[in-house]
Write a protein that holds these residues in place. Structure first.
Motif, mmCIF file in Angstrom:
data_model
loop_
_atom_site.group_PDB
_atom_site.id
_atom_site.type_symbol
_atom_site.label_atom_id
_atom_site.label_comp_id
_atom_site.label_asym_id
_atom_site.label_seq_id
_atom_site.Cartn_x
_atom_site.Cartn_y
_atom_site.Cartn_z
ATOM 1 N N LEU A 1 0.819 -1.220 0.000
ATOM 2 C CA LEU A 1 0.000 0.000 0.000
ATOM 3 C C LEU A 1 0.852 1.270 0.000
ATOM 4 O O LEU A 1 0.666 2.153 0.820
ATOM 5 N N ASP A 2 1.839 1.328 -0.894
ATOM 6 C CA ASP A 2 2.577 2.585 -0.997
ATOM 7 C C ASP A 2 2.526 3.090 -2.431
ATOM 8 O O ASP A 2 2.143 2.354 -3.347
ATOM 9 N N LEU A 3 2.923 4.307 -2.607
ATOM 10 C CA LEU A 3 2.714 4.974 -3.892
ATOM 11 C C LEU A 3 3.456 4.313 -5.061
ATOM 12 O O LEU A 3 2.837 4.049 -6.101
ATOM 13 N N PRO A 4 4.774 4.030 -4.915
ATOM 14 C CA PRO A 4 5.470 3.420 -6.066
ATOM 15 C C PRO A 4 4.820 2.099 -6.493
ATOM 16 O O PRO A 4 4.679 1.823 -7.679
ATOM 17 N N GLY B 1 -1.050 -3.292 7.275
ATOM 18 C CA GLY B 1 -0.808 -2.948 8.684
ATOM 19 C C GLY B 1 0.646 -2.641 8.952
ATOM 20 O O GLY B 1 1.070 -2.512 10.097
ATOM 21 N N LEU B 2 1.431 -2.530 7.877
ATOM 22 C CA LEU B 2 2.877 -2.303 8.032
ATOM 23 C C LEU B 2 3.176 -1.027 8.812
ATOM 24 O O LEU B 2 3.952 -1.028 9.743
ATOM 25 N N GLU B 3 2.562 0.055 8.392
ATOM 26 C CA GLU B 3 2.811 1.309 9.127
ATOM 27 C C GLU B 3 1.612 2.236 8.952
ATOM 28 O O GLU B 3 0.823 2.091 8.014
ATOM 29 N N SER B 4 1.523 3.196 9.830
ATOM 30 C CA SER B 4 0.330 4.044 9.822
ATOM 31 C C SER B 4 0.227 4.895 8.568
ATOM 32 O O SER B 4 -0.838 5.330 8.185
ATOM 33 N N GLY B 5 1.368 5.096 7.869
ATOM 34 C CA GLY B 5 1.344 5.934 6.677
ATOM 35 C C GLY B 5 0.812 5.236 5.440
ATOM 36 O O GLY B 5 0.796 5.814 4.363
ATOM 37 N N GLN B 6 0.404 3.984 5.585
ATOM 38 C CA GLN B 6 -0.057 3.255 4.405
ATOM 39 C C GLN B 6 -1.319 3.883 3.815
ATOM 40 O O GLN B 6 -2.195 4.348 4.542
ATOM 41 N N ILE B 7 -1.412 3.821 2.508
ATOM 42 C CA ILE B 7 -2.621 4.259 1.806
ATOM 43 C C ILE B 7 -3.733 3.272 2.175
ATOM 44 O O ILE B 7 -3.471 2.082 2.384
ATOM 45 N N LYS C 1 -9.934 -1.266 -9.502
ATOM 46 C CA LYS C 1 -10.285 -2.684 -9.407
ATOM 47 C C LYS C 1 -10.341 -3.062 -7.931
ATOM 48 O O LYS C 1 -9.586 -2.523 -7.128
ATOM 49 N N GLU C 2 -11.226 -3.992 -7.634
ATOM 50 C CA GLU C 2 -11.334 -4.433 -6.241
ATOM 51 C C GLU C 2 -10.100 -5.209 -5.794
ATOM 52 O O GLU C 2 -9.496 -5.918 -6.597
ATOM 53 N N VAL C 3 -9.777 -5.063 -4.532
ATOM 54 C CA VAL C 3 -8.691 -5.868 -3.975
ATOM 55 C C VAL C 3 -9.234 -7.271 -3.716
ATOM 56 O O VAL C 3 -10.292 -7.435 -3.124
ATOM 57 N N PHE C 4 -8.497 -8.284 -4.185
ATOM 58 C CA PHE C 4 -8.956 -9.662 -4.008
ATOM 59 C C PHE C 4 -8.594 -10.201 -2.630
ATOM 60 O O PHE C 4 -9.379 -10.873 -1.988
ATOM 61 N N TRP C 5 -7.377 -9.861 -2.159
ATOM 62 C CA TRP C 5 -6.946 -10.419 -0.882
ATOM 63 C C TRP C 5 -6.014 -9.476 -0.138
ATOM 64 O O TRP C 5 -5.320 -8.673 -0.757
ATOM 65 N N GLN C 6 -6.040 -9.575 1.184
ATOM 66 C CA GLN C 6 -5.106 -8.792 2.012
ATOM 67 C C GLN C 6 -4.299 -9.760 2.873
ATOM 68 O O GLN C 6 -4.887 -10.619 3.530
ATOM 69 N N LEU C 7 -3.000 -9.622 2.834
ATOM 70 C CA LEU C 7 -2.145 -10.464 3.678
ATOM 71 C C LEU C 7 -1.536 -9.585 4.772
ATOM 72 O O LEU C 7 -1.015 -8.498 4.475
ATOM 73 N N PRO C 8 -1.593 -10.043 6.009
ATOM 74 C CA PRO C 8 -1.101 -9.193 7.104
ATOM 75 C C PRO C 8 0.419 -9.066 7.110
ATOM 76 O O PRO C 8 1.126 -9.955 6.643
ATOM 77 N N ASN C 9 0.872 -7.963 7.654
ATOM 78 C CA ASN C 9 2.314 -7.784 7.829
ATOM 79 C C ASN C 9 2.790 -8.629 9.011
ATOM 80 O O ASN C 9 2.186 -8.602 10.080
ATOM 81 N N ASP C 10 3.842 -9.414 8.809
ATOM 82 C CA ASP C 10 4.416 -10.181 9.917
ATOM 83 C C ASP C 10 5.870 -10.469 9.548
ATOM 84 O O ASP C 10 6.225 -11.575 9.125
ATOM 85 N N TYR C 11 6.686 -9.446 9.685
ATOM 86 C CA TYR C 11 8.060 -9.548 9.195
ATOM 87 C C TYR C 11 8.837 -10.637 9.921
ATOM 88 O O TYR C 11 9.556 -11.413 9.298
ATOM 89 N N ARG C 12 8.672 -10.706 11.258
ATOM 90 C CA ARG C 12 9.479 -11.667 12.032
ATOM 91 C C ARG C 12 9.218 -13.097 11.596
ATOM 92 O O ARG C 12 10.130 -13.896 11.394
#
Ligand SMILES: Nc1ncnc2c1ncn2[C@@H]1O[C@H](COP(=O)(O)OP(=O)(O)OP(=O)(O)O)[C@@H](O)[C@H]1O
Ligand SMILES: [Mg+2]
Length: 404
Positions: free
Chosen positions: A281-284, A314-320, A331-342
């Motif tokens: 969810l970032d601009l680039p 959920g990566l950071e509050s600045g996400q679009i 277009k609709e988003v088909f799926w969302q995967l949560p952030n879990d870097y560790r």
């Protein structure tokens, strides 16, 4: 054996019959029900075993063989007859078709022609309400920018699919330069895509499976070439044939694409049933999704297969926001995967898939439900992920504004 076509073969030439049997034996879509070396007995064989396909090699005695084909179409109309011959004489082909053959293949039979013919027969049967053939589901995973999470998704999706007993699943690493699917699965493969692509016309299915590396999860891996200079040895046409072969032997194929959108990647997109376009969810990332969607719009049959997957929600509050992303992409988003870097970095570094090391983790469950959603014809929708508030926004929450 729920989704296979049962086949009986007749050819008086033992060595040619053996060659054809070898080609057929590795195909999971085919069950070799019976074989015969005599045209005169084959009608009875078919009547007793009720195969869906009768393969008649007619060179032994074309007149006798074509008589048999006519008889079969009368006595066993449910058996689709496939004729093979070393002759490509138009008259002979016409006679075969008039006798009731559904397909005619010229010998030596190329494996991809055989596959197409069997596929057409299978489709026609499906059209008649025979739901026995399920075919292979090809899932291409591609991304809007480097490091967006494609390989993580492709590998873990593949392992989750392979856990189901009725599935046989192969993952092909199409990031030919820098692909790292082998690292995620901690394997050192003996063969790579180059070996398989270069021998594709000689490969039978048993050999093909032996060329792939089987992971403990059940997932088969076909890795990228070892040497950079070998990449040029794989043509888009080779890949098309390799995917064709794999489709005939596996129930699911997962293709991890490169981000170069090369001719190889485009073949993969063409041959896929679903294209998971991974973005964040970032601009680039989102700008590239828009650009990609515009280009895909110019290509036949691609756009409808695209499913937008937002990774690291959920990566950071600045996400679009998802809503804004959908508006931007159109277009609709088909799926969302949560952030879990560790979790994600640990499974990658250990070379162990999520389903083995963290079966209960939210990210694992999310990918598992995505797998179900792909098969649900839109009945399962992506659960929204509520971002945990952190950093500055969390502070604002802790100290509500005076007016509030
Ligand atoms: N849902 C997630 N949450 C947190 N980290 C993630 C998530 N998915 C992937 N990652 C991390 O992002 C990094 C890049 O992931 P990955 O290699 O799968 O991306 P890629 O798109 O295949 O990259 P490349 O363009 O190099 O092929 C890895 O460190 C991985 O652990
Ligand atoms: Mg990758």
């Amino acid at each position: 054996m729920n989704n296979v076509l049962r086949l009986a073969i007749v050819d008086p030439d033992d060595s040619k019959r053996d060659l054809m049997k070898n080609m057929l034996l590795g195909m999971e879509m085919i069950w070799l029900e019976a074989e015969s070396s005599r045209y005169e007995f084959f009608g009875d064989v078919v009547a007793q075993t009720h195969p869906e396909i009768g393969l008649v090699a007619i060179d032994g005695d074309p007149d006798k063989a074509l008589d048999l084909v006519s008889r079969l179409s009368e006595t066993s109309p449910d058996c689709s007859v496939l004729v093979t011959s070393s002759s490509s004489d138009g008259n002979l082909i016409l006679r075969a078709m008039r006798a009731g053959a559904k397909e005619f293949l010229t010998e030596p039979v190329r494996i991809e022609d055989l596959l197409s013919a069997l596929g057409r027969i299978g489709e026609r049967r499906l059209g008649q309400g025979d739901a026995k053939q399920r075919g292979c589901q090809v899932i291409a995973v591609t991304g809007s920018i480097g490091g967006v999470g494609c390989t993580s998704l492709a590998v873990n999706l593949g392992c989750l699919l392979a856990q189901e007993e009725e599935n046989s699943v192969a993952l092909v690493d199409l990031d030919l330069c820098l692909g790292d699917a082998d690292v995620f699965l901690d394997t050192i493969p003996d063969y790579t895509l180059v070996d398989v692509a270069q021998n594709v016309s000689r490969l039978d299915f048993t050999l093909l499976k032996r060329s792939l590396t089987k992971h403990a999860s059940g997932l088969y891996l076909l890795p990228r070439p070892v040497q950079l200079e070998d990449i040029g040895l794989i043509t888009a046409e080779d890949l098309q044939r390799v995917i064709g072969l794999l489709k005939a032997t596996f129930t699911h194929l997962v293709l991890d694409l490169s981000k170069s959108y090369s001719a190889i990647d485009l073949i993969a997109l063409e041959m896929a049933n679903h294209i998971l376009l991974v973005t964040q969810l970032d601009l680039p990332c989102l700008r590239n999704v828009v650009r990609l969607m515009m280009s895909f719009g110019e290509m036949e049959g691609i756009v409808d297969k695209i499913k937008i997957v937002i990774n690291r929600v959920g990566l950071e509050s600045g996400q679009i926001t998802i809503k804004k992303a959908e508006e931007t992409i159109g277009k609709e988003v088909f799926w969302q995967l949560p952030n879990d870097y560790r979790t994600m970095i640990e499974v990658r570094n250990n070379g162990v898939p999520l389903c083995e090391q963290f079966p209960k983790a939210a990210i694992t469950q999310s990918i598992a439900t995505l797998v179900e959603a792909l098969n649900s014809d839109g009945k399962i929708e992506a659960p929204a992920i509520v971002a945990k508030r952190s950093g500055i926004s969390k502070l604002f929450q802790m100290w509500p504004s005076k007016g509030g």
